[in-house]
Design an enzyme around this catalytic site. Sequence first.
Site, PDB file in Angstrom:
ATOM      1  N   LYS A  53      45.951  -5.041  40.292  1.00 53.91           N
ATOM      2  CA  LYS A  53      45.769  -3.488  40.437  1.00 53.91           C
ATOM      3  C   LYS A  53      45.594  -2.893  41.777  1.00 53.91           C
ATOM      4  CE  LYS A  53      43.572  -4.092  35.902  1.00 53.91           C
ATOM      5  NZ  LYS A  53      42.258  -4.331  35.010  1.00 53.91           N
ATOM      6  N   GLN A  97      35.978  -4.701  36.701  1.00 53.97           N
ATOM      7  CA  GLN A  97      36.842  -5.798  35.798  1.00 53.97           C
ATOM      8  C   GLN A  97      35.960  -6.423  34.850  1.00 53.97           C
ATOM      9  OE1 GLN A  97      40.114  -6.214  35.971  1.00 53.97           O
ATOM     10  NE2 GLN A  97      40.019  -7.540  34.329  1.00 53.97           N
ATOM     11  N   ASP A 120      39.253   3.624  33.606  1.00 56.04           N
ATOM     12  CA  ASP A 120      39.457   2.818  32.321  1.00 56.04           C
ATOM     13  C   ASP A 120      39.429   3.252  31.137  1.00 56.04           C
ATOM     14  OD1 ASP A 120      40.485   0.454  32.590  1.00 56.04           O
ATOM     15  OD2 ASP A 120      38.545  -0.909  32.970  1.00 56.04           O
TER      16      ASP A 120
END
Length: 299
Positions: A53, A97, A120
């Site tokens: 990412k 994460q 997200d």
Amino acid sequence: MATLIDGKTVAKSVTDAVKTAATTLEAEAGVKTGLAVVIVGDDPASHAYVGAKSKMAKECGFTSVQHTLPEETTQEELAALVETLNADPSIHGILVQLPLPKHLKSDPIIQSILPEKDVDGLHVVNAGKVATGDLDGGLVSCTPAGAMVFVRRTHGEDLSGLNAVVIGRSNLFGKPMSALLLAANATVTTAHSRTKDLAAVCRNADILVAAVGRPEMVKADWVKSGATVIDVGINRVPAPVKGEGKFRLVGDVAFAECEKVAGVITPVPGGVGPMTIAMLMANTVIAAYRKAGRKPPKF
Ligand code: NAP
């Protein structure tokens, strides 16, 4: 034989558009898009995802900041970092994460990210916007957003008259995917472990999306002839031909038999997987455009 959707190619077309959008924003408004990725602990799979990412964010021309915190980080320390990133005007997107180490509670952390920086798409405000069909106001969670790119490129924007079946009702994927299909006018069935005669339900689908986590569960006789089949599942199964203890990745769809019946199908790996990172980049540049008071691009 079904047409194969190459997720890598589609993902590249999205990240190319993100790069162009980020360059334009910097040139016209002096705003450099910023993404902060936070990882806690030593899980190798999570480190691999986070590395990918951060690398992609740099390739898109973003300011990419990675915070790597030790396993013993406390809830308060992690919350304090999120607060700092919330207040940092150079950061437009924050990604923590998951999963976090067991001693940390992920939900209060995710809900403490400012919704407009929640790239997200997991904050309840963003989930609520998707659920109420407000797709231009919030940030859509990345994997369903990526699967919808495939749907739109196959069927167009308007799915009127099409039946869609989503197998799986998770907050991460199944529920937002069903909401997005509904918002595009499909007639949607959300199936799950309590669904009766799942095969018959699936045979009704013009668009069949599987997000279960069971290797090759969807068989050829579950698929309507000519249907679009999107396989979200990622399952590691033993692959003794590769050597002892080796694994290979398979989806939730029995690909070899289903591709003979479907009209369009996604492979695993190389289907939905690459889209998740691409849509993370898309959400970040969307967040930067909104912060700069500009109309964000559509992906
Ligand atoms: P999850 O939270 O475990 O949800 C699985 C869903 O499948 C649940 O709704 C469950 O029903 C349903 N289910 C389980 N067994 C079933 C059965 N026999 N028949 C019908 N439905 C059944 O999983 P998730 O987070 O949504 O992820 C699903 C899969 O997608 C996983 O393989 C995951 O690795 C993959 N995934 C991939 C990406 C990506 O490509 N980047 C992102 C997210 C997820 P109940 O609700 O009734 O228990």
